[in-house]
Each structure stands twice: as structure tokens, then as C-alpha cells.
Scaffold this motif. Sequence first.
Motif, PDB file in Angstrom:
ATOM      1  N   LEU A 285       0.838  -1.199   0.000  1.00 18.58           N
ATOM      2  CA  LEU A 285       0.000   0.000   0.000  1.00 18.58           C
ATOM      3  C   LEU A 285       0.877   1.254   0.000  1.00 18.58           C
ATOM      4  CD1 LEU A 285      -2.795   1.330   0.159  1.00 18.58           C
ATOM      5  CD2 LEU A 285      -2.638   1.167   2.657  1.00 18.58           C
TER       6      LEU A 285
ATOM      7  N   ILE B  12      -7.462  -4.623  -1.220  1.00 21.72           N
ATOM      8  CA  ILE B  12      -7.663  -3.906   0.041  1.00 21.72           C
ATOM      9  C   ILE B  12      -8.311  -4.890   1.014  1.00 21.72           C
ATOM     10  CG2 ILE B  12      -8.805  -1.977   1.194  1.00 21.72           C
ATOM     11  CD1 ILE B  12      -6.680  -1.024  -0.670  1.00 21.72           C
TER      12      ILE B  12
ATOM     13  N   ILE C 102      -5.558  -4.463   6.098  1.00 18.98           N
ATOM     14  CA  ILE C 102      -5.118  -3.103   5.768  1.00 18.98           C
ATOM     15  C   ILE C 102      -5.995  -2.082   6.480  1.00 18.98           C
ATOM     16  CG2 ILE C 102      -5.150  -1.389   3.904  1.00 18.98           C
ATOM     17  CD1 ILE C 102      -3.869  -3.420   2.092  1.00 18.98           C
ATOM     18  N   GLU C 103      -7.298  -2.295   6.423  1.00 21.36           N
ATOM     19  CA  GLU C 103      -8.219  -1.359   7.073  1.00 21.36           C
ATOM     20  C   GLU C 103      -7.976  -1.314   8.574  1.00 21.36           C
ATOM     21  OE1 GLU C 103     -12.961  -0.208   6.889  1.00 21.36           O
ATOM     22  OE2 GLU C 103     -12.256  -2.083   6.004  1.00 21.36           O
TER      23      GLU C 103
ATOM     24  N   LEU D 152     -11.577   3.441   1.238  1.00 19.90           N
ATOM     25  CA  LEU D 152     -11.108   2.083   0.956  1.00 19.90           C
ATOM     26  C   LEU D 152     -12.165   1.286   0.190  1.00 19.90           C
ATOM     27  CD1 LEU D 152      -9.307   1.115   4.297  1.00 19.90           C
ATOM     28  CD2 LEU D 152      -8.239   1.604   2.105  1.00 19.90           C
TER      29      LEU D 152
ATOM     30  N   ARG E  77     -11.704  -0.308  -3.437  1.00 23.02           N
ATOM     31  CA  ARG E  77     -11.976  -1.727  -3.711  1.00 23.02           C
ATOM     32  C   ARG E  77     -12.787  -1.883  -4.998  1.00 23.02           C
ATOM     33  NH1 ARG E  77     -13.129  -2.156   2.018  1.00 23.02           N
ATOM     34  NH2 ARG E  77     -11.532  -3.403   3.082  1.00 23.02           N
TER      35      ARG E  77
END
Length: 529
Positions: free
Chosen positions: A159, A213, A217-218, A244, A248
Amino acid sequence: MKSFWSRVLDFFIRLFNWDPAEIAKKRALKAIYRDLKAISPSYYKRSHNYVLPGFSRVIYNFATLLKPIDELLKKTVRNKDPKLAARYNTFLFESQLEEEDRLKRYLFDYQEMKSRVFDSTDFEREILKLEAEFREYIGLFTTTGFENINSEMNEMNRLCGICRQSYESLLSLFDPKIDINRAKYKPFFNAIEGELVLQEIMDIYYILASFDISNGIEKNLHTLIERLRREGAQEQKDKISKNLNRIRRLLVKYLHPSILLKLIQAIKQDPYLIPKFDTESMNIIEEYIKEMSSQFKHDIERLEREINERAISHNLIGLFGTTGLEELEGYSEAEAAILETKGINGFIYIKPMQILKTFIMKKFDIVHREPLVKLIIEGFFEDKVFQSELANIYYKCEKTLGQIILFEENLMGSGKTSINTIRKYLAELHTNPNLNITLNNIIEMTNKKAQRILEEYTNLFNDLTGYLSQIMEDYKNKTPGIVGNIKTLGGTRNMEFINSLQKSYNSVIQLVNIMRIFIIVKPSPVQAH
């Protein structure tokens, strides 16, 4: 079984000698054109081999959605200060641990360990306990439950790479005036020849290939937000999550690797082209263990030096009284502390260098020089080789202070290993992380120079005690056999002279015994005469 029209086509291929491979290629290209045509907004115009504004608008939206994420990363794991970035990466890694295990990590901070060791009644035993606890902590990462850490941390690294990509360089080909940072700017994109933008598209294909994603990651981005701020954290997390989700959708519907690959194949007119790419993947757990182990080893060695320095405090008073130690120019605790705060290995021979300098200035030059010179010059040595060896060692010992001063002058000069150079590199460290290696090399070289001085001259003093020991022992004989006139060398004050020689011997022995804590002192090579 082939269809009727396939058989007809085969007939004409044989009739006109058409190349089947070329026909297959054209069929494959037609399928690619058909798939690209189905994308809305349009990406590609076959007749002119143009990439259309629809593609650049998607990239523009993608880059815009990444902006708040990139701003968060730049404040944390992508911080321009490499030390701060490393701290956030370590924090993010350790946030994967259960709270109980996460708290164990802080037990190995230097100040925590120092307080624990010096508050104990047995320093050595406490250090052994710390080492055992550290091995237990590191062992956590070899157990089950940590399988996802590597993949999640590598996703974060990817990322960061995606955010680092210069989308403006691609977009400027469609609109030369584009400025992503101008929120009010409305881009006006034009179609462009595919070959002109091909490399930029391939770059995006490389960085987005097999990327997704994920929930990891979130979660990690939310963790960084919580670390940065308390007020407004939830609002920012909601904004990041919204972006996000939109990213996506873009990745699936418009920027999927299969779509980018078809666009590349169309531009190159090659349906079989598949660009090769390598997705870098690190063993984050292994790197963490390596870094933690190195820091722990460094901190334990630092603790042991402090323990040794405390242990000799009584001996130093016995040797020098209550007067303090001489300071060293450049090679000082103040400079070492600055290095330690920057994560650079510090100076490790400050105390022994101070002790040696103090001994020369306050003892050897002032108290011991006169009786030793008198012994060497006025003594009648039965063995001239013995006298020559003693004189040679003594005059080498006399050079000790000159070597220390030369060491200080080099540090305070303008050379590549000077304090000025070290300070210059420290100031530039946040913009050039590679200087970390250079700095550690300079410090290592400086420590080795200090170590060489300490070992060479301490061992010379130890050799000196070997000769003095034999002379003082021989003095006890009715007829001394080493220095024939030693019982009359001092004239009417001969006993005072002998006492001064004995004090010199005792003083040098004290120095050598203190220095054994810091360096290796070899046995004196002096043989009985």
C-alpha cells in the motif's frame, strides 16, 4: 467436432495459404478489443491505438481517493524521518500481539532494564533472568497464531508503494496542467497515443497486480489513526473506510490486473504479451526478531559496561582520590548520548580512556616519572639486555598521552571520521537513511582506535610492572643481582627512593587491574633473570 463455418475457414486457409497463427492472434486481439469496448467509461480506441480520457479519469479518481490514506502513511510508517517511520512500523507490528504479550515488550526498553538491574541485589543474576525472559518473548513469534502478521505487514508495504507511485506523471500526459493537490482544479483529459503512455500503464499494472484492500489493511490504518489522535479519530476512520471501499470497487471493476493487461496487449497489438513482475515480500517476523535481538544485545552490553564502571568506583578513589577523571575532547558521554537517541551505536570506551588519560596526567607524569627515570639512568644493571628492555618499555609508556591527544585532535578535526562529520551526518539522517550505515561504520572505527590505544598502552604498563616486580623482589636480597647499586641509588634518602619505586609499582598495578574490566590484558612476557 468442428462446426460448419470452422471447416469452411480451414478450407480457405489451405486454399490461400493463410498463417493460422496470425489468424489466431487476430481472433485473440478482437476478443481483447471487445472486452475493452465493454468498459464504461471507454479506455481504448482501436482505430487510432489511442488511450481515452475514460482511463485517465479512473486513475485520477484512484489517486484522489488515495490522498488521505497517503497523508496518514506519511505521518507514520512513511514518515520522512526513518527513525520515526521505523517506530511506527514496529508499533504496527506489535499491535498484532495480545495485550499481555505487548506489555512484555516494554520490559526490554533500556531504561526499564537498567532500573530493574540496579534495583536488584545481584546484577549478574538479574541480567541472566532478563536474557531468559527475552528468549521467551522472542519465542512467541515461532508459535501458531502469527501466520497472518507477515501477509498483513507486507500488504501495508505494498500500500505504501502504491501511494508512493507518481500518478501525476501519467495524468500529465492526458492533461499537462494537472495538479492533484489542487482540489478545485477540474482536469481536462485528452486522448493520447497508446505508445506514449504504455510505460506508465505498465508501472500501474506492476504495483496493482495481485493487490487487494484486505480487512487487515483497514484494521492497520485504523490502528495508526488511533495512535496519532484521540479527538476526531472515529470520524477519520470512517472517512478512510469509505475511501477504501471505493478503492476496492475501482480495483475490481476498472483497475483489475486483467483489464490493465488487456489494455497493454491492445496497445502493443500482442494478445500473448504478459509482462513479468516480482512482488517483493519480506519475512517481517524474522526482521523484527533480528532487530530486537540486536538492540537487546547492544543494551545488555551497555548495562554491563555501567555495572563495571560502578564496580570500579571504589578502586578509582583508591587510585586517584576524590578528584574527577579528565574529560576527553569529542569522545564524551554527551556525544554518545546524542548518538544513542538517534539509534546509532555509541562510544563504548569513554570511561577507560578517561582513566588512562587521568593516570598519565595526574600520576605517571607527576609522581612516577622521576624515580623510574632515575632507576633506568643511574642504576647499575648486571644484565644490560634487561636494562634495555626496561628502558624501551618505559619510553613507550611515556608516549601514551601523546597518542590520546592525537586521538582527540583527529576527532575534533575536519576529517571523514571527525565529530564534525558525525554531527553533519546526524543532521542529514532524516533525509538520507543510508547514512545510518555510514555513521555506524565511523563509530566502529573510532571505537577500534580507542580500543587499540587502551590495549597497547595498558599492556605496556603491565609489562612495566613485570620488570619492576623483579627489581623490587631482588632488592630484598642481601646482594641484589639485577640492579647492583639499588641499595645506595638514592644516597642518604635511599629508603625514600625505594618507597617511591614501590608506590609507582603499586599504582601501575592498580591501573592495570582496573583496566582488565574493559580490555584484555595479556600476561607480562618478562622472564625471571
